[in-house]
Design a protein around this motif. Structure first.
Motif, short mmCIF file in Angstrom:
data_model
loop_
_atom_site.label_atom_id
_atom_site.label_comp_id
_atom_site.label_asym_id
_atom_site.label_seq_id
_atom_site.Cartn_x
_atom_site.Cartn_y
_atom_site.Cartn_z
N MET A 29 0.82 -1.21 0.00
CA MET A 29 0.00 0.00 0.00
C MET A 29 0.85 1.26 0.00
SD MET A 29 -3.20 0.57 -0.24
CE MET A 29 -4.05 2.14 -0.49
N THR A 30 2.09 1.17 0.48
CA THR A 30 2.96 2.35 0.45
C THR A 30 3.44 2.66 -0.97
OG1 THR A 30 5.01 1.14 0.88
CG2 THR A 30 3.76 1.88 2.80
N LYS A 31 3.25 1.71 -1.88
CA LYS A 31 3.63 1.89 -3.29
C LYS A 31 2.40 1.72 -4.19
CE LYS A 31 8.13 -0.10 -2.16
NZ LYS A 31 9.05 -1.24 -2.37
N ALA B 194 7.04 3.04 6.29
CA ALA B 194 6.64 4.35 5.73
C ALA B 194 5.18 4.61 6.06
CB ALA B 194 6.88 4.36 4.22
N ASP B 195 4.90 4.86 7.34
CA ASP B 195 3.51 4.94 7.79
C ASP B 195 2.78 6.16 7.23
OD1 ASP B 195 5.09 6.63 9.34
OD2 ASP B 195 4.00 6.25 11.20
N PHE C 76 1.73 5.33 3.78
CA PHE C 76 0.66 4.32 3.90
C PHE C 76 -0.68 4.99 4.13
CE2 PHE C 76 -1.76 1.43 6.73
CZ PHE C 76 -1.80 0.28 5.97
N VAL C 77 -0.74 5.91 5.09
CA VAL C 77 -1.99 6.62 5.40
C VAL C 77 -2.41 7.51 4.24
CG1 VAL C 77 -3.08 8.29 6.94
CG2 VAL C 77 -1.59 6.52 7.88
N ARG C 78 -1.45 8.20 3.64
CA ARG C 78 -1.77 9.08 2.51
C ARG C 78 -2.39 8.30 1.36
NH1 ARG C 78 3.20 10.98 -0.83
NH2 ARG C 78 2.88 8.84 -1.55
N THR D 203 -2.25 12.46 15.57
CA THR D 203 -1.48 13.45 14.81
C THR D 203 -1.20 12.97 13.39
OG1 THR D 203 -0.44 14.26 16.84
CG2 THR D 203 0.67 14.77 14.76
N LEU D 204 -0.83 11.70 13.25
CA LEU D 204 -0.55 11.14 11.93
C LEU D 204 -1.80 11.17 11.04
CD1 LEU D 204 1.15 9.55 9.87
CD2 LEU D 204 0.48 7.45 11.09
#
Length: 215
Positions: A72-74, A96-97, A100-102, A146-147
């Motif tokens: 999911m980070t890619k 790369a959290d 991942f969220v983005r 916050t994230l």
């Protein structure tokens, strides 16, 4: 897929949802996304997709509309295509959290939501002899809030699931070959469910953080 009322079912992306019970049997179209299983720790812990578990999932799950094997980070998924995303006990494994969220945020339709769970870092420290070798970090409530607020318009984070002996017993597997253990586990889960009521603001002796972000 249609509901009895003839309306389209919501489409949910279950990230890392190979064994997630949260989307089993719900009236929705569910797409499962996970990384391919790699040798080493991930294989030892049974993490990631393999050809075998894909076939097992297809036999057991009637609401699965598709599988995606990627990180999911890619992500190469199109923007704004899912009504909701579920990510249960996944983000603590991701280096790369923020990315991942983005990427989760990007694939959700406007007005949609994302549901995250992760160990409660205000109480459970990922260190020492019992450290999970595949966990990158355990978030405190403030860190997770916050994230997620970096991307989501509205975020709610709260504590969940009382720890203790009933929680431990309830995690033991059910088996017809061990009926006494199975009955004990069922009873323990019932007790733990009652213990877990009203603890949303209790940082200690709670196992998880639950977060919902709205786009």
């Amino acid at each position: 897929m249609k509901t009895k009322q003839g309306k389209d079912l919501v489409h949910i992306l279950d990230v890392g949802g190979r064994t997630t019970p949260y989307t089993i049997g719900i009236p929705a179209r569910v797409t499962l996304l996970d990384v391919p299983q790699e040798p080493g720790v991930k294989a030892q812990l049974g993490l990631g997709f393999t050809e075998t578990n894909l076939k097992q999932i297809q036999k057991k799950r009637s609401n699965i509309s598709g599988f995606i094997i990627q990180d999911m980070t890619k992500s190469t998924l199109n923007d704004n295509q899912y009504d909701g995303v579920v990510s249960v006990e996944v983000i603590e494994h991701v280096e790369a959290d923020a990315r991942f969220v983005r990427n989760i945020y990007k694939v959700i339709k406007p007005g949609g939501w994302a549901y995250f769970t992760t160990p409660n870092g205000d109480y459970i420290k990922n260190e020492g002899p019992d450290k999970n070798p595949d966990h990158i970090r355990h978030y405190t409530k403030i860190q997770l809030q916050t994230l997620l607020e970096t991307y989501f318009d509205t975020v709610d984070v709260h504590y969940a699931v009382k720890t203790g002996p009933y929680r431990v017993q309830g995690l033991k597997s059910y088996s017809l070959k061990r009926p006494l253990q199975t009955l004990k586990s069922i009873y323990a889960n019932i007790v733990n469910r009652f213990q877990s009521k009203g603890i949303e603001n209790t940082s200690q002796e709670t196992a998880h953080l639950v977060a919902i972000g709205y786009k």
